[in-house]
Motif scaffolding. Structure first.
Motif, short mmCIF file in Angstrom:
data_model
loop_
_atom_site.label_atom_id
_atom_site.label_comp_id
_atom_site.label_asym_id
_atom_site.label_seq_id
_atom_site.Cartn_x
_atom_site.Cartn_y
_atom_site.Cartn_z
N ALA A 1 -5.51 -2.45 5.47
CA ALA A 1 -6.83 -2.08 5.92
C ALA A 1 -7.72 -1.88 4.65
N SER B 1 -2.53 -8.46 0.71
CA SER B 1 -3.20 -9.43 0.03
C SER B 1 -3.71 -8.76 -1.56
N PRO C 1 -9.42 1.06 3.29
CA PRO C 1 -9.64 2.30 3.63
C PRO C 1 -10.70 3.01 2.81
N TYR D 1 -16.02 3.22 7.96
CA TYR D 1 -14.76 2.97 7.96
C TYR D 1 -14.22 3.66 9.19
N GLY E 1 0.70 -1.20 0.11
CA GLY E 1 -0.13 0.00 0.07
C GLY E 1 0.83 1.15 0.21
N GLY F 1 2.61 1.86 3.51
CA GLY F 1 3.37 0.60 3.63
C GLY F 1 4.56 0.56 2.83
N LYS G 1 -12.01 2.00 12.58
CA LYS G 1 -10.76 2.31 13.07
C LYS G 1 -10.97 2.63 14.55
N TYR H 1 -7.93 -0.21 -5.53
CA TYR H 1 -7.55 0.65 -6.71
C TYR H 1 -6.62 -0.31 -7.57
N ASP I 1 -3.98 -12.78 3.58
CA ASP I 1 -5.09 -12.01 4.12
C ASP I 1 -4.93 -11.78 5.57
N PHE J 1 -3.92 8.86 11.35
CA PHE J 1 -3.55 9.84 10.37
C PHE J 1 -4.23 10.90 9.65
N THR K 1 -5.03 12.66 6.41
CA THR K 1 -5.00 12.97 4.94
C THR K 1 -3.60 12.98 4.26
N THR L 1 -5.43 -6.25 -2.86
CA THR L 1 -6.91 -5.98 -3.18
C THR L 1 -7.03 -5.06 -4.45
N ALA M 1 -2.43 1.30 12.24
CA ALA M 1 -2.99 2.73 11.75
C ALA M 1 -4.48 2.91 12.06
N SER M 2 -4.66 4.16 12.69
CA SER M 2 -5.95 4.68 12.98
C SER M 2 -6.38 5.71 11.94
N1 LIG Z 1 -3.46 7.59 3.15
C1 LIG Z 1 -4.28 8.26 4.13
O1 LIG Z 1 -4.65 9.41 4.12
C2 LIG Z 1 -4.79 7.38 5.49
C3 LIG Z 1 -5.43 8.46 6.24
C4 LIG Z 1 -6.19 7.55 7.61
C5 LIG Z 1 -5.71 6.27 7.76
N2 LIG Z 1 -4.93 5.83 6.90
C6 LIG Z 1 -4.66 4.47 7.42
O2 LIG Z 1 -3.46 3.94 7.00
C7 LIG Z 1 -3.47 2.78 6.60
C8 LIG Z 1 -2.63 2.39 5.28
O3 LIG Z 1 -3.41 3.63 4.24
P1 LIG Z 1 -2.84 3.75 2.83
O4 LIG Z 1 -3.29 5.06 2.53
O5 LIG Z 1 -1.45 3.05 2.56
O6 LIG Z 1 -3.83 2.71 2.15
P2 LIG Z 1 -3.60 1.64 0.99
O7 LIG Z 1 -4.91 1.14 0.58
O8 LIG Z 1 -2.83 2.04 -0.05
O9 LIG Z 1 -2.80 0.41 1.74
C9 LIG Z 1 -3.47 -0.59 2.31
C10 LIG Z 1 -3.01 -2.02 1.98
O10 LIG Z 1 -3.64 -2.99 2.84
C11 LIG Z 1 -3.90 -4.04 1.97
N3 LIG Z 1 -5.06 -5.02 2.27
C12 LIG Z 1 -6.15 -4.68 2.16
N4 LIG Z 1 -7.10 -5.46 2.83
C13 LIG Z 1 -6.14 -6.65 3.15
C14 LIG Z 1 -6.18 -7.77 3.96
N5 LIG Z 1 -7.26 -8.26 4.23
N6 LIG Z 1 -5.21 -8.54 4.30
C15 LIG Z 1 -3.84 -8.03 3.74
N7 LIG Z 1 -3.78 -6.76 3.09
C16 LIG Z 1 -4.87 -6.13 2.82
C17 LIG Z 1 -4.20 -3.53 0.40
O11 LIG Z 1 -4.01 -4.27 -0.79
C18 LIG Z 1 -3.52 -2.39 0.44
O12 LIG Z 1 -2.25 -2.52 -0.29
C19 LIG Z 1 -4.66 2.11 6.43
O13 LIG Z 1 -4.87 1.21 7.68
C20 LIG Z 1 -5.51 3.39 6.47
O14 LIG Z 1 -6.77 3.20 6.89
C21 LIG Z 1 -4.67 6.30 5.72
#
Ligand SMILES: NC(=O)c1ccc[n+]([C@@H]2O[C@H](COP(=O)([O-])OP(=O)(O)OC[C@H]3O[C@@H](n4cnc5c(N)ncnc54)[C@H](O)[C@@H]3O)[C@@H](O)[C@H]2O)c1
Length: 334
Positions: free
Chosen positions: A86, A32, A88, A154, A10, A13, A158, A37, A61, A181, A183, A34, A127-128
Motif C-alpha cells: 500500500a 515494488s 501508507p 489514505y 515492507g 510484510g 482503506k 522511505y 506493482d 491495524f 499504530t 517504492t 490490510a485496512s
Molecule cells: N504500520 C502501521 O502502523 C499501519 C497502520 C495501519 C495500516 N497499515 C497497513 O499495513 C500495510 C503494511 O504497512 P507497513 O507499515 O508494513 O508499510 P510499508 O510501507 O513498510 O510496507 C508497504 C510495502 O508496500 C510496497 N508497495 C507500495 N506500493 C506498491 C505497489 N504499487 N505495488 C507493490 N508494492 C507496493 C512498498 O514498497 C512497501 O514495501 C499497509 O497496507 C498499511 O497501509 C499499517
C-alpha cells in the motif's frame, strides 16, 4: 501451504514473511520497492529472507493488472493471500494523491482479481487501518462503529478497500478478512512513523515536534503481536455471513492499551539514554485525539492476546535501530 505476501519488503510484510517461513510455509513475496522511505531498508529486510528456497521474491506493482495476472498464472498453487502492499501515511507529505488511489484502490482490485483467478485459494487477508474510524469519539473503537468520515485520503482508500471487498463477495468464492491495524511499531519499522523519526532526532539532539504537549493518545501495537494476530486470522477464515454469501469481515488488531505520545517519548529517552528537546505545537484539526482498539472479536476468533508493553517494545526497537543506524554510519564513512 503457498502464501502470497504483497508488500513483503515492507515493515509488516517482512515480519509476516519470516514468521510464515518459520512455520514451514512457502512464501511468494511481491513488492515494488517504492521510495516513500529509504529503499535500502527494504533491501536489508529482503536480505534476511533471501537465500532460502521457501522464499521467492518478485519486484512488481500491484496496481499493474498484467503483473498481478502473471503472478496468479505462475503460482496457481497459492493457498492464501496476505495483501499488505500500500501507499501508507495519513500525512501525505510529498506523495501525489494519485499514488494513494492507484496503489490502494487499483492495487486492491487487482489482488481480488488475482484471488479470483486462483483455483485453490482459501483466504484473502488484507490490510485496512484504524484511520477508517476518523475522529469517532466513542472509545474503544468497535468494528460496527460508523466509518464514513475519514480524515485523510489514505483513510478514505482503506475504507474503500473494505467496501470493494464487501461488494466483491458476489464474484469471489474466497472468504476475506480486512485487518484494521493500530499504530504498529518495532524493529525493522517505518522511518516515516513518529517513533522512528523521534529516535533519529533525539540521537542527533535535534528538536522533536509534539502536538498538544504529547497528550494525543495512540494504541501502539508491537510488531510481534501484530504478526501473531495476522497468522491467527489466516488460520481462521470467516465461515459465516449474515446474508449467506461468501463471508468478508473486518477486525481490529491493536494492543487495547492507549498511551499518550509523551509516554512514547519517555520510553525512547530511556532506551536511547538521551533527553528529547521538545517543541510543543497545537494539534492540527486532522489529528485524531485518541485511538483505542476493541479487540474482543479478534480475541474470540483466534485467541489473540497482545502481550508487549510500550516500554518493552520500544526497548527492542531501539536495540535494533542502533545496530541498523550504526551500519548506515559505517556505510556513509566509506
Ligand atoms: N504500520 C502501521 O502502523 C499501519 C497502520 C495501519 C495500516 N497499515 C497497513 O499495513 C500495510 C503494511 O504497512 P507497513 O507499515 O508494513 O508499510 P510499508 O510501507 O513498510 O510496507 C508497504 C510495502 O508496500 C510496497 N508497495 C507500495 N506500493 C506498491 C505497489 N504499487 N505495488 C507493490 N508494492 C507496493 C512498498 O514498497 C512497501 O514495501 C499497509 O497496507 C498499511 O497501509 C499499517
Amino acid at each position: 501451504m503457498t502464501i502470497l505476501v504483497t508488500g513483503a519488503a515492507g515493515f509488516i510484510g517482512h515480519h509476516v514473511s519470516i514468521a510464515l517461513r518459520g512455520r514451514g510455509e512457502r512464501v511468494i513475496g511481491v513488492d515494488s520497492l517504492t521510495d516513500f522511505y529509504e529503499v535500502r531498508l527494504k533491501h536489508d529486510r529482503l536480505a534476511c529472507l533471501e537465500g532460502d528456497a521457501r522464499f521467492v521474491f518478485h519486484k512488481g506493482d500491484v496496481a499493474d493488472a498484467v503483473f498481478t495476472a502473471q503472478v496468479a498464472a505462475a503460482y496457481p498453487e497459492i493457498t492464501a493471500v496476505i495483501h499488505l502492499a500500500a501507499q501508507p501515511g495519513v500525512r501525505p507529505g510529498n506523495v501525489p494523491p494519485q499514488t494513494y488511489v492507484r496503489t490502494n484502490l487499483l492495487g486492491h482490485l487487482n489482488i481480488l482479481e488475482l484471488v479470483r483467478a486462483l483455483r485453490g485459494c482459501r483466504h484473502l487477508v488484507y490490510a485496512s487501518s484504524s484511520s477508517v474510524y476518523g475522529s469517532s469519539s466513542r472509545l474503544p473503537y468497535r468494528e460496527d462503529d460508523r466509518a464514513d468520515a475519514p480524515m485523510s485520503l489514505y483513510a478514505a482508500t482503506k475504507r474503500s478497500d473494505e467496501l470493494i471487498s464487501h461488494a466483491y463477495r458476489g464474484q469471489l468464492d474466497v472468504p476475506q478478512t480486512g485487518l484494521r491495524f493500530f499504530t504498529v511499531y518495532g524493529p525493522w519499522g517505518r522511518p516515516d512513523m513518529a517513533y522512528f523519526r523521534f529516535a533519529r532526532k533525539i540521537l542527533k539532539k535535534q528538536p522533536i515536534t509534539l502536538f498538544d504537549g504529547g497528550r494525543l493518545k495512540r494504541d501502539f501495537t508491537y510488531i510481534d503481536d501484530i504478526v501473531a494476530g495476522i497468522l491467527g486470522c489466516l488460520d481462521h477464515p470467516p465461515t459465516e455471513s449474515p446474508d449467506g454469501r461468501t463471508p468478508s469481515h473486518v477486525l481490529n488488531i491493536g494492543n487495547h492499551d492507549t498511551q499518550p505520545v509523551i509516554a512514547l517519548v519517555a520510553s525512547l529517552e530511556n532506551a536511547l539514554g538521551q533527553r528529547a528537546v521538545i517543541v510543543d505545537v497545537p494539534a492540527p484539526v486532522t489529528e485524531v485525539s485518541e485511538t483505542f482498539a476493541d479487540i474482543s472479536a479478534l480475541m474470540a476468533l483466534t485467541g489473540f492476546a497482545p502481550r508487549t508493553k510500550l516500554v518493552d517494545g520500544i526497548e527492542r526497537f531501539v536495540a535494533w535501530f542502533e545496530r541498523w543506524e550504526g551500519v548506515e554510519r559505517t556505510a556513509l564513512r566509506r
